[in-house]
Write an enzyme that holds these catalytic residues in place. Structure first.
Site, PDB file in Angstrom:
ATOM      1  CB  CYS A  46       2.435   4.639   0.102  1.00  0.00           C
ATOM      2  SG  CYS A  46       2.469   2.865   0.317  1.00  0.00           S
ATOM      3  CB  CYS A  95       4.970   2.264  -2.924  1.00  0.00           C
ATOM      4  SG  CYS A  95       5.803   2.841  -1.445  1.00  0.00           S
ATOM      5  CB  CYS A  98       6.272  -0.512   1.811  1.00  0.00           C
ATOM      6  SG  CYS A  98       4.578   0.045   0.812  1.00  0.00           S
ATOM      7  CB  CYS A 118      -4.939   3.850 -13.882  1.00  0.00           C
ATOM      8  SG  CYS A 118      -6.693   3.212 -13.751  1.00  0.00           S
TER       9      CYS A 118
HETATM   10 ZN   LIG Z   1       4.589   2.301   0.275  1.00  0.00          ZN
END
Ligand SMILES: [Zn+2]
Length: 133
Positions: A46, A95, A98, A118
């Protein structure tokens, strides 16, 4: 709407493009990102928090112009939920750590999962030579 306490930090840390994808749920133009053709071995993390998301081992050439994966690297690091944006029902990928928007997942991917994650290049950072954490 009141911004969450950490939004200011994201705004400082991320480029405007990364911010609009990760925090506002935008999608980068197809074939514009830096990872859709990327073939090195490693871990895609991320861009906002560094959490392990997708391994190069599950990346495949989808022809869509976005980095595509048929599975997540670490279960529990990625969550999915309904997205009704643009009047279309899609499954959004985020994610867990976060809450950043990463992209969408579709059911037309290759075996063994049949999934196609995707993902926007702008939501990813790349760590070479780590396939599993
Ligand atoms: Zn993150």
């Amino acid at each position: 709407m009141k911004e969450k306490a950490n939004e200011g930090e994201f705004r400082k840390k991320l480029t405007p493009e990364q911010y609009s994808v990760c925090r506002l749920g935008d999608t980068e133009p197809a074939f514009s990102g830096k990872y859709y053709k990327h073939k090195e071995k490693g871990m895609y993390v991320c861009v906002a928090c560094g959490s392990n998301l997708f391994s190069s081992g599950t990346k495949f050439e989808s022809g869509t112009g976005w980095p595509s994966f048929y599975d997540v690297a670490t279960k529990g690091n990625v969550k999915t939920g309904d997205d009704y944006g643009f009047g279309v029902h899609r499954i959004e990928v985020k994610c867990v750590k976060c809450g950043s928007h990463l992209g969408h997942v579709f059911d037309d991917g290759p075996k063994p999962t049949g999934k196609r994650y995707c993902i926007n290049s702008a939501a990813l950072d790349f760590k070479p030579n780590i396939e599993r954490h």
